[in-house]
Write a protein that holds these residues in place. Structure first.
Motif, PDB file in Angstrom:
ATOM      1  N   PHE A  10     -16.223 -40.954  44.234  1.00 40.32           N
ATOM      2  CA  PHE A  10     -17.303 -40.066  44.699  1.00 40.32           C
ATOM      3  C   PHE A  10     -18.238 -39.843  43.626  1.00 40.32           C
ATOM      4  N   GLN A  11     -18.629 -40.863  42.798  1.00 46.94           N
ATOM      5  CA  GLN A  11     -19.572 -40.727  42.010  1.00 46.94           C
ATOM      6  C   GLN A  11     -20.474 -42.117  41.962  1.00 46.94           C
ATOM      7  N   VAL A  12     -21.797 -42.055  42.556  1.00 48.59           N
ATOM      8  CA  VAL A  12     -22.339 -43.433  42.735  1.00 48.59           C
ATOM      9  C   VAL A  12     -22.636 -44.069  41.293  1.00 48.59           C
ATOM     10  N   ARG A  13     -22.065 -45.339  41.386  1.00 49.16           N
ATOM     11  CA  ARG A  13     -22.240 -46.093  40.220  1.00 49.16           C
ATOM     12  C   ARG A  13     -22.978 -47.402  40.591  1.00 49.16           C
ATOM     13  N   TRP A  14     -23.562 -48.106  39.967  1.00 47.03           N
ATOM     14  CA  TRP A  14     -24.208 -49.530  40.104  1.00 47.03           C
ATOM     15  C   TRP A  14     -23.492 -50.481  39.390  1.00 47.03           C
ATOM     16  N   TRP A  15     -22.723 -50.239  38.314  1.00 50.27           N
ATOM     17  CA  TRP A  15     -22.192 -51.166  37.787  1.00 50.27           C
ATOM     18  C   TRP A  15     -20.625 -50.808  37.537  1.00 50.27           C
ATOM     19  N   PRO A  16     -19.605 -51.756  37.311  1.00 42.06           N
ATOM     20  CA  PRO A  16     -18.325 -51.372  37.168  1.00 42.06           C
ATOM     21  C   PRO A  16     -18.105 -50.778  35.714  1.00 42.06           C
ATOM     22  N   ASP A  17     -17.217 -49.880  35.552  1.00 41.88           N
ATOM     23  CA  ASP A  17     -17.051 -49.257  34.177  1.00 41.88           C
ATOM     24  C   ASP A  17     -15.517 -49.588  34.023  1.00 41.88           C
ATOM     25  N   ALA A  18     -14.658 -49.579  34.801  1.00 45.73           N
ATOM     26  CA  ALA A  18     -13.252 -50.026  34.604  1.00 45.73           C
ATOM     27  C   ALA A  18     -12.677 -50.530  35.839  1.00 45.73           C
ATOM     28  N   VAL A  19     -11.667 -51.377  35.665  1.00 43.84           N
ATOM     29  CA  VAL A  19     -11.164 -52.171  36.776  1.00 43.84           C
ATOM     30  C   VAL A  19      -9.883 -51.486  37.036  1.00 43.84           C
ATOM     31  N   ASP A  20      -9.743 -50.866  38.232  1.00 43.93           N
ATOM     32  CA  ASP A  20      -8.333 -50.115  38.472  1.00 43.93           C
ATOM     33  C   ASP A  20      -7.893 -50.540  39.951  1.00 43.93           C
ATOM     34  N   LEU A  21      -6.586 -51.056  39.885  1.00 42.79           N
ATOM     35  CA  LEU A  21      -6.199 -51.456  41.021  1.00 42.79           C
ATOM     36  C   LEU A  21      -5.469 -50.742  41.919  1.00 42.79           C
ATOM     37  N   GLY A  22      -5.532 -49.485  41.530  1.00 43.69           N
ATOM     38  CA  GLY A  22      -4.661 -48.382  42.517  1.00 43.69           C
ATOM     39  C   GLY A  22      -4.668 -48.417  43.806  1.00 43.69           C
ATOM     40  N   ASN A  23      -6.139 -48.607  44.310  1.00 42.13           N
ATOM     41  CA  ASN A  23      -6.214 -48.637  45.596  1.00 42.13           C
ATOM     42  C   ASN A  23      -5.836 -49.763  46.339  1.00 42.13           C
ATOM     43  N   TYR A  24      -5.449 -50.886  45.679  1.00 40.27           N
ATOM     44  CA  TYR A  24      -4.809 -52.023  46.309  1.00 40.27           C
ATOM     45  C   TYR A  24      -3.211 -51.822  46.396  1.00 40.27           C
ATOM     46  N   ARG A  25      -2.816 -51.088  45.187  1.00 36.56           N
ATOM     47  CA  ARG A  25      -1.424 -51.143  45.367  1.00 36.56           C
ATOM     48  C   ARG A  25      -1.076 -49.854  46.248  1.00 36.56           C
ATOM     49  N   ALA A  26      -1.637 -48.929  46.402  1.00 35.69           N
ATOM     50  CA  ALA A  26      -1.625 -48.029  47.374  1.00 35.69           C
ATOM     51  C   ALA A  26      -1.598 -48.672  48.690  1.00 35.69           C
ATOM     52  N   LEU A  27      -2.696 -49.217  49.108  1.00 40.38           N
ATOM     53  CA  LEU A  27      -2.666 -49.820  50.564  1.00 40.38           C
ATOM     54  C   LEU A  27      -1.421 -50.524  50.821  1.00 40.38           C
ATOM     55  N   PHE A  28      -0.947 -51.507  49.829  1.00 41.37           N
ATOM     56  CA  PHE A  28       0.132 -52.472  50.397  1.00 41.37           C
ATOM     57  C   PHE A  28       1.494 -51.740  50.162  1.00 41.37           C
ATOM     58  N   ALA A  29       1.431 -50.393  49.484  1.00 41.98           N
ATOM     59  CA  ALA A  29       3.012 -49.732  49.291  1.00 41.98           C
ATOM     60  C   ALA A  29       3.063 -48.741  50.568  1.00 41.98           C
ATOM     61  N   GLY A  30       1.722 -48.165  50.816  1.00 39.21           N
ATOM     62  CA  GLY A  30       1.827 -46.882  51.635  1.00 39.21           C
ATOM     63  C   GLY A  30       1.636 -47.132  53.186  1.00 39.21           C
ATOM     64  N   SER A  31       1.127 -48.347  53.508  1.00 41.64           N
ATOM     65  CA  SER A  31       1.104 -48.382  54.890  1.00 41.64           C
ATOM     66  C   SER A  31       1.599 -49.892  55.520  1.00 41.64           C
TER      67      SER A  31
END
Lengths: 319, 275
Positions: free
Chosen positions: B40-61
């Motif tokens: 929820f903070q607008v960014r134009w460039w990546p500051d860190a690579v966090d694959l948590g969303n991908y893990r949550a996606l495949f684990a939780g649904s």
């Protein structure tokens, strides 16, 4: 032409029938039969929960007077709103796609290093699933956290975030924008294929004579790519008139953007009213048929046919 | 001077084109790698690579299952379209018979049907065949889009093959099936790869039928899964996860498009059909 055709006509006819029948059967099952059923259901009071249990009601789903009041799809203000929305959506998006597509094709037709890669990159929006593009843009247009609001505010274009998808004025604009983003590459590709068949010496001669580029475009390029462009417009028009995914995912069943497809599906699935929904769907089929016929009549069918051929050949040249 | 101006203008136009085409995908990748409130903070460039969303996606649904469903449906559709399309194209492209033009026109007309206009008929058909909420039902329904297009492109292609090869085969006593399988099939691979790929993309991306003809989470295809993805609470959309899902289903397609770009362009313009 083919000697063998003359020699063994009967067996070849049999072969043709044999080779064609699986495809014809499949299309009869998945296209002709369902369409006929839909039209039939439009004259019944069938419900989705018990589709076999219905009675014929004639034209009541379309228009009926009962106790001095009008009922039916044609008396439904929401349907008329959906028709207006659909026509606005189709006219605006197809116009924008055609203009931008030609511009894009002209850029892609120029010589510059890395042109192949740029052509591939332009195809990316076309390949992205519509649902995904709708979600991507919905996120970019988000009222609080969207990058478009942030960017526009940073540039001083707006002074506070806008609710693009919630406000009825901008919601239609937003879905048109996403549709244009996704489908302009298609128009651009067809145009590009046609551009590549324009003989180079036409341009040489024009340059020698000192004719300004915009006149060259208007009097040489445009007439030559017109048939291919017409084909692209027909296909895009048909697609835009039956639009469902992008609008449904971005704004749901909101009245400001509801299209004819969404109206029909809402009646059919949401309200389980198969008769009424089928009538609405049949009307969409008629609207699309009418628009196509009108467009082809304006264009003259012989031109449309030659455009089809041209797009076909140009495709081979471009590939 | 004007040469430089023209070149600068072209470079500007190309840059604009690239940003317009690629930025939304870039931004989706960016969002998908944000974690928690970072989304929820607008960014134009990546500051860190966090694959948590991908893990949550495949684990939780059921998202992994949805991908598998989409692959199966698309493969079925491609196989059926190519099989039916190839035999039909052989007859339409090579054998002269009465009503051929009419049949071609009818096939083209089918590709103009609005999907909604067959929805209720298709629903009763699929239910009548006992295929509601199954991948077979979806694959059957998708023939509505892929078959007309396949027939058209393959017919166009087969017509442009030289007649002499076929005549020589007939002289040698080859029958129609032998000609199709031994002579045409090897020559048809480029066209079949192109139409197969486009049919695959159409099936992979389809939404309305998949939404209407499936009921349970385990039968969903990826577009429906993405459209219906919800987070912990019903009122808070998990944008990070939605973007992770979007990127997951899009990157293979983008890779395919980049690799087969030339073929795709040729196929699309030859058939001049919708994508």
């Amino acid at each position: 032409m083919i000697g063998a055709v003359m020699r063994r006509p009967r067996s070849l006819q049999a072969t043709a029938a044999l080779f064609l029948s699986p495809m014809v059967l499949a299309l009869a099952v998945v296209a002709v039969w369902p369409l006929a059923r839909t039209i039939w259901f439009g004259f019944t009071d069938a419900s989705l929960t018990a589709p076999a249990d219905y009675t014929l009601v004639g034209l009541a789903n379309y228009l009926e007077v009962y106790d001095g009041a009008w009922y039916g799809v044609l008396a439904d203000p929401q349907w008329w709103q959906a028709l207006r929305n659909t026509l606005v959506f189709a006219a605006a998006s197809v116009t924008a796609e055609t203009v931008l597509g030609v511009g894009m094709a002209l850029v892609l037709n120029a010589r510059f290093p890395g042109r192949g890669l740029v052509r591939a990159a332009v195809l990316v929006p076309w390949a992205i699933p519509t649902v995904v593009s709708a979600k991507m843009w919905a996120w970019m247009l988000h009222d609080q956290f969207g990058i478009i609001n942030a960017g526009a505010m940073a540039l001083g274009l707006i002074d506070r975030p806008m609710a693009w998808l919630a406000s009825s004025d901008t919601a239609m604009l937003s879905v048109i924008l996403v549709d244009v983003w996704k489908t302009t590459p298609f128009v651009a590709l067809l145009t590009l294929a046609a551009l590549q068949t324009v003989p180079r010496d036409c341009y040489e001669a024009a340059r020698v004579d000192g004719i300004p580029p915009w006149r060259v475009f208007l009097h040489i390029t445009l007439p030559l790519i017109r048939p291919a462009l017409a084909v692209a417009v027909v296909f895009r028009l048909l697609d835009a008139l039956r639009v469902f995914d992008v609008v449904y995912v971005m704004t749901g069943e909101a009245e400001a953007t509801m299209t004819l497809s969404i109206h029909a599906r809402q009646q059919l699935v949401q309200f389980q009213d198969m008769g009424y929904g089928s009538a609405s769907a049949t009307l969409l089929f008629l609207v699309i048929g009418l628009v196509t016929v009108a467009y082809l009549a304006v264009l003259r069918p012989d031109r449309a046919a030659s455009g089809q051929r041209m797009a076909g050949h140009a495709g081979e040249a471009g590939g | 001077m004007t040469r430089y101006a023209a070149r600068a203008g072209l470079a500007f136009a190309v840059a604009l084109l690239l940003i317009w085409s690629l930025f939304p995908l870039y931004y989706a990748v960016l969002t998908s790698m944000e974690s928690g409130s970072g989304v929820f903070q607008v960014r134009w460039w990546p500051d860190a690579v966090d694959l948590g969303n991908y893990r949550a996606l495949f684990a939780g649904s059921n998202f992994g299952r949805s991908i598998l469903n989409s692959i199966m449906v698309a493969t079925l559709v491609v196989a059926a379209s190519l099989l039916l399309g190839l035999t039909a194209a052989h007859a339409l492209g090579r054998i002269r018979f009465r009503g051929r033009r009419l049949l071609l026109m009818a096939v083209l007309a089918v590709s103009m049907f609005p999907q909604v206009a067959v929805l209720s008929g298709m629903f009763t058909l699929i239910r009548g065949l006992g295929l509601y909420n199954s991948l077979w039902g979806l694959a059957l329904a998708y023939l509505l889009f892929t078959l007309p297009f396949t027939v058209w492109v393959l017919t166009t292609f087969i017509r442009e093959l030289p007649v002499e090869i076929e005549e020589a085969a007939i002289m040698d006593g080859a029958g129609p099936f032998t000609i199709l399988i031994r002579i045409f099939l090897p020559l048809m691979w480029p066209a079949m790869a192109t139409t197969g790929l486009i049919a695959f993309i159409i099936a992979w991306n389809e939404f309305l039928f998949a939404l209407t003809f499936t009921l349970t989470d385990t039968m969903r295809t990826v577009p429906v899964a993405i459209a219906l993805l919800t987070g912990a609470s019903q009122y808070e959309l998990p944008w990070g996860m939605i973007m992770a899902a979007s990127v997951t289903v899009t990157l293979p397609l983008v890779a395919l498009v980049l690799v087969f770009q030339r073929r795709l362009v040729a196929g699309l313009t030859a058939g001049a059909v919708k994508g």
